[in-house]
Design a protein around this motif. Structure first.
Motif, PDB file in Angstrom:
ATOM      1  N   ASN B 203       0.839  -1.197   0.000  1.00 46.29           N
ATOM      2  CA  ASN B 203       0.000   0.000   0.000  1.00 46.29           C
ATOM      3  C   ASN B 203       0.876   1.249   0.000  1.00 46.29           C
ATOM      4  O   ASN B 203       1.995   1.213   0.500  1.00 46.29           O
ATOM      5  N   ILE B 204       0.349   2.340  -0.530  1.00 41.57           N
ATOM      6  CA  ILE B 204       1.020   3.634  -0.406  1.00 41.57           C
ATOM      7  C   ILE B 204       0.918   4.060   1.060  1.00 41.57           C
ATOM      8  O   ILE B 204      -0.179   4.009   1.634  1.00 41.57           O
ATOM      9  N   PRO B 205       2.048   4.449   1.691  1.00 42.31           N
ATOM     10  CA  PRO B 205       2.009   4.737   3.135  1.00 42.31           C
ATOM     11  C   PRO B 205       0.907   5.713   3.533  1.00 42.31           C
ATOM     12  O   PRO B 205       0.207   5.495   4.525  1.00 42.31           O
ATOM     13  N   GLU B 206       0.759   6.775   2.759  1.00 37.59           N
ATOM     14  CA  GLU B 206      -0.243   7.785   3.101  1.00 37.59           C
ATOM     15  C   GLU B 206      -1.640   7.179   3.202  1.00 37.59           C
ATOM     16  O   GLU B 206      -2.457   7.602   4.019  1.00 37.59           O
ATOM     17  N   SER B 207      -1.915   6.172   2.384  1.00 37.96           N
ATOM     18  CA  SER B 207      -3.271   5.597   2.325  1.00 37.96           C
ATOM     19  C   SER B 207      -3.573   4.675   3.510  1.00 37.96           C
ATOM     20  O   SER B 207      -4.728   4.317   3.724  1.00 37.96           O
ATOM     21  N   VAL B 208      -2.552   4.277   4.259  1.00 33.48           N
ATOM     22  CA  VAL B 208      -2.792   3.391   5.411  1.00 33.48           C
ATOM     23  C   VAL B 208      -2.402   4.062   6.732  1.00 33.48           C
ATOM     24  O   VAL B 208      -2.181   3.400   7.743  1.00 33.48           O
ATOM     25  N   GLN B 209      -2.336   5.403   6.702  1.00 34.62           N
ATOM     26  CA  GLN B 209      -2.023   6.137   7.927  1.00 34.62           C
ATOM     27  C   GLN B 209      -3.146   5.962   8.939  1.00 34.62           C
ATOM     28  O   GLN B 209      -4.312   6.113   8.608  1.00 34.62           O
ATOM     29  N   THR B 210      -2.790   5.629  10.178  1.00 33.97           N
ATOM     30  CA  THR B 210      -3.777   5.551  11.254  1.00 33.97           C
ATOM     31  C   THR B 210      -3.283   6.387  12.433  1.00 33.97           C
ATOM     32  O   THR B 210      -2.171   6.922  12.393  1.00 33.97           O
ATOM     33  N   GLY B 211      -4.103   6.491  13.461  1.00 32.16           N
ATOM     34  CA  GLY B 211      -3.688   7.203  14.668  1.00 32.16           C
ATOM     35  C   GLY B 211      -4.406   8.511  14.872  1.00 32.16           C
ATOM     36  O   GLY B 211      -5.168   8.959  14.025  1.00 32.16           O
ATOM     37  N   PRO B 212      -4.184   9.147  16.036  1.00 29.59           N
ATOM     38  CA  PRO B 212      -4.918  10.365  16.394  1.00 29.59           C
ATOM     39  C   PRO B 212      -4.734  11.513  15.399  1.00 29.59           C
ATOM     40  O   PRO B 212      -5.689  12.235  15.115  1.00 29.59           O
ATOM     41  N   ALA B 213      -3.511  11.679  14.850  1.00 30.85           N
ATOM     42  CA  ALA B 213      -3.264  12.858  14.016  1.00 30.85           C
ATOM     43  C   ALA B 213      -4.082  12.816  12.725  1.00 30.85           C
ATOM     44  O   ALA B 213      -4.702  13.809  12.348  1.00 30.85           O
ATOM     45  N   VAL B 214      -4.121  11.671  12.058  1.00 30.66           N
ATOM     46  CA  VAL B 214      -4.834  11.607  10.775  1.00 30.66           C
ATOM     47  C   VAL B 214      -6.341  11.732  10.994  1.00 30.66           C
ATOM     48  O   VAL B 214      -7.076  12.154  10.095  1.00 30.66           O
ATOM     49  N   ARG B 215      -6.810  11.397  12.201  1.00 25.45           N
ATOM     50  CA  ARG B 215      -8.228  11.608  12.539  1.00 25.45           C
ATOM     51  C   ARG B 215      -8.464  13.020  13.080  1.00 25.45           C
ATOM     52  O   ARG B 215      -9.595  13.374  13.392  1.00 25.45           O
ATOM     53  N   ASN B 216      -7.358  13.780  13.221  1.00 27.76           N
ATOM     54  CA  ASN B 216      -7.396  15.108  13.847  1.00 27.76           C
ATOM     55  C   ASN B 216      -8.102  15.043  15.200  1.00 27.76           C
ATOM     56  O   ASN B 216      -8.924  15.893  15.532  1.00 27.76           O
ATOM     57  N   ASP B 217      -7.771  14.021  15.980  1.00 27.86           N
ATOM     58  CA  ASP B 217      -8.369  13.774  17.290  1.00 27.86           C
ATOM     59  C   ASP B 217      -7.576  14.583  18.328  1.00 27.86           C
ATOM     60  O   ASP B 217      -6.634  14.114  18.945  1.00 27.86           O
ATOM     61  N   LYS B 218      -7.977  15.848  18.474  1.00 27.56           N
ATOM     62  CA  LYS B 218      -7.214  16.809  19.305  1.00 27.56           C
ATOM     63  C   LYS B 218      -7.190  16.406  20.777  1.00 27.56           C
ATOM     64  O   LYS B 218      -6.204  16.610  21.471  1.00 27.56           O
ATOM     65  N   MET B 219      -8.293  15.803  21.251  1.00 31.52           N
ATOM     66  CA  MET B 219      -8.358  15.416  22.655  1.00 31.52           C
ATOM     67  C   MET B 219      -7.254  14.410  22.983  1.00 31.52           C
ATOM     68  O   MET B 219      -6.531  14.558  23.976  1.00 31.52           O
ATOM     69  N   THR B 220      -7.138  13.395  22.152  1.00 34.42           N
ATOM     70  CA  THR B 220      -6.101  12.383  22.384  1.00 34.42           C
ATOM     71  C   THR B 220      -4.709  12.988  22.240  1.00 34.42           C
ATOM     72  O   THR B 220      -3.823  12.736  23.069  1.00 34.42           O
ATOM     73  N   MET B 221      -4.500  13.789  21.193  1.00 34.56           N
ATOM     74  CA  MET B 221      -3.174  14.405  21.004  1.00 34.56           C
ATOM     75  C   MET B 221      -2.803  15.274  22.201  1.00 34.56           C
ATOM     76  O   MET B 221      -1.658  15.254  22.659  1.00 34.56           O
ATOM     77  N   ASN B 222      -3.768  16.013  22.740  1.00 32.51           N
ATOM     78  CA  ASN B 222      -3.482  16.847  23.920  1.00 32.51           C
ATOM     79  C   ASN B 222      -3.109  15.998  25.131  1.00 32.51           C
ATOM     80  O   ASN B 222      -2.192  16.339  25.886  1.00 32.51           O
ATOM     81  N   LYS B 223      -3.813  14.874  25.312  1.00 33.49           N
ATOM     82  CA  LYS B 223      -3.478  13.988  26.430  1.00 33.49           C
ATOM     83  C   LYS B 223      -2.071  13.415  26.276  1.00 33.49           C
ATOM     84  O   LYS B 223      -1.317  13.291  27.249  1.00 33.49           O
ATOM     85  N   HIS B 224      -1.720  13.054  25.045  1.00 36.56           N
ATOM     86  CA  HIS B 224      -0.383  12.501  24.813  1.00 36.56           C
ATOM     87  C   HIS B 224       0.690  13.567  25.050  1.00 36.56           C
ATOM     88  O   HIS B 224       1.732  13.305  25.651  1.00 36.56           O
ATOM     89  N   PHE B 225       0.407  14.777  24.576  1.00 31.14           N
ATOM     90  CA  PHE B 225       1.343  15.887  24.755  1.00 31.14           C
ATOM     91  C   PHE B 225       1.592  16.130  26.253  1.00 31.14           C
ATOM     92  O   PHE B 225       2.729  16.278  26.700  1.00 31.14           O
ATOM     93  N   GLU B 226       0.506  16.112  27.015  1.00 26.15           N
ATOM     94  CA  GLU B 226       0.581  16.296  28.466  1.00 26.15           C
ATOM     95  C   GLU B 226       1.392  15.163  29.119  1.00 26.15           C
ATOM     96  O   GLU B 226       2.223  15.399  30.008  1.00 26.15           O
TER      97      GLU B 226
END
Lengths: 252, 252
Positions: B203-226
Motif C-alpha cells: 500500500n502507499i504509506p499515506e493511504s494506510v495512515q492511522t492514529g490520532p493525528a490523521v483523525r485530527n483527534d485533538k483530545m487524544t493528542m493533547n493527552k499525549h502531549f501532556e
C-alpha cells in the motif's frame, strides 16, 4: 458471548470479525450512520441500528468502539444503566460514567488489510474483578497475548504505539514524497523498511541505530538539511529526530 | 575482480563479505586502525594494512567505505593516481579528486545481523561509461536491483532512507523508553512494528495512515502531549510529526 458493537470504524470492523470468527454472537451493530452500521452488520449477520435509544438490551456486553470524544456521549445515551459497557480506546480513562471496562487491542487497523488477531496484544482494565474476568476471558478467545493494565500504563502503551507505528508510517510517507519528487520509486526502500522492522524483533532498537546522527556526521546532516530547504517542517523533523538520536547515544 | 577495500566499518564489512562470497578477491583491507583491518581481513582471507602509502597497487578497483568526511583524504593519500576509486556513500558527491565512481548499497548494516544482499538496491554513478559498466557488472554479481543514479537522486534516496529507516528505528527506541518507564515490555509492540512495515509493502504509506493525528483527534493528542511533559524534545517530535500528518492528509 452475546455482544452489541457500538461503532463501525476500523477497530469495530476488525474486532467484530475476530469475535464473530471466535464464535461470539454480535447481535447488533450501532453506528451514527445507518449505512455504515448496515455494511458491518451484514458481514457479521447482525441486526443494525443508528438510534441509541433502540439498542438491544439483551447482550452480555456492549463494546464501544468510537472516537475518544464520542465515548461519554454514547455511554450516556443508552436506554439502560445496568449493563456492562467497555470501550476500546488506548487513551480514554476507565473512569467514564456508565463504563465498567476497557478492551484495548493494540494494532493498526486499516480496512484494506486483514490482521492476524491471535498475536495482537489486548489490554484489559475493569472496575471490578468480575468484569475483569469476563473481558479477559473474551480477549483470550481471540488473542494469545492478554494483559491487565491500569489507565496510565495503557496510555503509555498507546503513546509508544503512536511513535512506533503511526509516526513510522508517516516517515515512510515522507520518504515516498521525497522519492517521487526525484523520479525514484518507493519500491527501492521497501527492503530497507522490512529490514529495519525485523532488526528490532531480536535487538534493542537503540543498539542497532544507524545513520548520520548516531555517527554525529555533521557534514552529511548539514547536506540533508540543505536539501530539505523548501520544506521548513521537514527540516524541523529532521533536526529534532537527529538531535534526539544524538542525545540518546550520548546517554548510552 | 581484484579489489582493495578501504574501511572496516559496517558497510565495508557487509560489502566485503558479499563480494567475497560472490567470488571476487579482496586482496587487501586498509583501516586507520590496524586491529579493525585485521579482523575484517581475516574473515575475507585478505592482506591488511593501516598505512595508505602501502596500499597494494595491483587491484582493479579500490572501494572506499569510510565516513563521508574522510573520503577526500583517503583518495588523496593513495600512492597512485591512475586507478579506479569508488566510494560507497549515499550523500557524498561523485566530484571528489581521485574518485571516478560511486557504489552505494542502500541498506542498514549492523554488525549483529546478516543481510540478504541480493535484494539490496545498489546505486551506481561514474564519470565514464567504462567505470559505470564495471561498477554495474560488480553490483549485479551481488544484487538483483542495480540502478544508475545521478548525485542528486542518490542523495534523495539516502535522505528517504534516513527518514524511513534511521528515524523509524529511533521511534522504536523512543517507544522502548516510554514502555520501560511504565514497566511494560517492548515485546508488546513488536507485532505492531511488523504489521506497520508489512502494510506499506503493498500500500502507499499515506493511504494506510492511522492514529490520532490523521483523525485530527485533538483530545487524544493533547493527552499525549501532556503525558510527555517531562521531555520537551519528545513533545516537539510528537507535535511536528502530528502536524506533518495533518498537513499531508489536508493536501490529499
Amino acid at each position: 458471548m452475546k455482544i452489541v458493537l457500538l461503532g463501525s470504524g476500523n477497530v469495530a470492523t476488525h474486532l467484530g470479525k475476530a469475535l464473530s470468527a471466535a464464535g461470539h454472537e454480535i447481535i447488533q451493530v450501532w453506528s451514527r450512520t445507518l449505512d455504515n452500521a448496515k455494511v458491518l452488520a451484514e458481514s457479521l449477520k447482525s441486526d443494525f441500528i443508528n438510534d441509541l435509544s433502540g439498542v438491544n438490551p439483551n447482550a452480555e456486553l456492549y463494546l464501544i468502539a468510537v472516537s475518544d470524544d464520542a465515548i461519554p456521549q454514547v455511554a450516556a445515551n443508552l436506554p439502560f444503566n445496568d449493563k456492562i459497557l467497555a470501550h476500546t480506546s488506548g487513551t480514554s480513562e476507565l473512569d467514564i460514567p456508565g463504563i465498567s471496562g476497557v478492551f484495548y487491542p493494540l494494532q493498526t487497523f486499516s480496512k484494506q488489510k486483514r490482521v492476524n488477531f491471535s498475536i495482537i496484544p489486548v489490554a484489559i482494565e475493569a472496575n471490578s474483578p468480575a468484569v475483569a474476568d469476563m473481558l479477559e476471558h473474551l480477549a483470550k478467545s481471540i488473542s494469545s497475548k492478554v494483559i491487565q493494565l491500569n489507565s496510565e500504563q495503557r496510555k503509555a502503551l498507546h503513546i509508544a504505539a503512536v511513535f512506533a507505528c503511526n509516526f513510522s508510517n508517516h516517515l515512510y510517507a515522507i520518504a515516498d514524497t521525497i522519492l517521487r519528487a526525484n523520479n525514484l520509486e518507493f519500491d527501492l526502500i521497501k527492503p530497507l523498511i522490512t529490514e529495519t522492522a525485523e532488526k528490532v524483533q531480536v535487538n534493542i532498537p537503540e543498539s542497532v541505530q544507524t545513520g548520520p546522527a548516531v555517527r554525529n556526521d555533521k557534514m552529511t546532516m548539514n547536506k540533508h538539511f540543505e536539501f530539505l530547504k523548501n520544506d521548513v517542517l521537514l527540516q524541523e523533523i529532521y533536526e529534532k529526530l537527529s538531535k534526539s538520536i544524538i542525545n540518546l547515544s550520548d546517554r548510552a
